[in-house]
Scaffold this active site. Sequence first.
Site, PDB file in Angstrom:
ATOM      1  N   ASP A   7       0.874  -1.159   0.000  1.00  0.00           N
ATOM      2  CA  ASP A   7       0.000   0.000   0.000  1.00  0.00           C
ATOM      3  C   ASP A   7       0.920   1.220   0.000  1.00  0.00           C
ATOM      4  O   ASP A   7       2.119   1.099   0.279  1.00  0.00           O
ATOM      5  CB  ASP A   7      -0.887  -0.035   1.247  1.00  0.00           C
ATOM      6  CG  ASP A   7      -1.746   1.204   1.387  1.00  0.00           C
ATOM      7  OD1 ASP A   7      -2.352   1.636   0.389  1.00  0.00           O
ATOM      8  OD2 ASP A   7      -1.804   1.757   2.504  1.00  0.00           O
ATOM      9  N   ASP A   9       0.028   5.105   1.134  1.00  0.00           N
ATOM     10  CA  ASP A   9      -0.136   5.990   2.288  1.00  0.00           C
ATOM     11  C   ASP A   9      -0.186   5.188   3.579  1.00  0.00           C
ATOM     12  O   ASP A   9      -1.003   4.286   3.733  1.00  0.00           O
ATOM     13  CB  ASP A   9      -1.407   6.828   2.139  1.00  0.00           C
ATOM     14  CG  ASP A   9      -1.386   7.710   0.893  1.00  0.00           C
ATOM     15  OD1 ASP A   9      -0.284   8.026   0.404  1.00  0.00           O
ATOM     16  OD2 ASP A   9      -2.477   8.072   0.415  1.00  0.00           O
TER      17      ASP A   9
END
Length: 184
Positions: A7, A9
Site C-alpha cells: 500500500d 499511504d
Amino acid sequence: MKLIILDRDGVLNEDSDDFVKSVDEWLPINGSADAVGRLCKAGYTIAVATNQSGLARGHFSLADLEAMHAKMNALAAAEGGSFAHIAFCPHGPDDGCDCRKPLPGLIHQIEKALGTSAEGCWMVGDSIRDLEAGVAAGCKPALVRTGKGEKSIAKLAAAGLSQAQVFDNLAAFADVVLQQPTDV
C-alpha cells in the site's frame, strides 16, 4: 518472480486524514525507501496498490499524483530500489468500481502488468482493507503499525485476518523477510 505488493499511504509515506494532496505533503516514512532498496537488491519485485479517491473528490489532480509518484520513485531509486508497477484506484467509495480496496482489482492490475500471479506473495498495508484485498487475491497479509496500522491491529481477528503478521514499519518487515532463507 518474488513479488511484494505495498500500500502507499501509511506504508511508504505518512498518511493524512485530509488526504496527501501534493508532492510537498508526500512525506516518506523513515526507512521506507531504504527498505524498498534492500528488497529490490535481494531480488524482490516491488509493486504498489493504492486507493486514491482524492482524485475523484477533486482534492488533487492526476499531475499532482504523478508528481508524488515521481518523488516516491526517486527516493527508492536513491536507495537502489524501484517500483515495477504502481496501480491506483482513482474512484470514490460510491463509484462501484472493481479496483477500490478491499476489492482485489488493483492486485489483478499488477498481475496483468507484470505477467505474474500474486498468489502467495506479500501484501503489506496499514489498514484492514489493504489486507482484505491481498487475501482475496491469494496474498499473505502483513500489517505495519505506521499510518492507520496501530488502530487496525485490534480489528484483525474480527475481520478474519488473525493470520496477518504485524511489523513496526516497512523497514522491520524488510528485516524479517531478508533474514529468512525463504519467505516467512
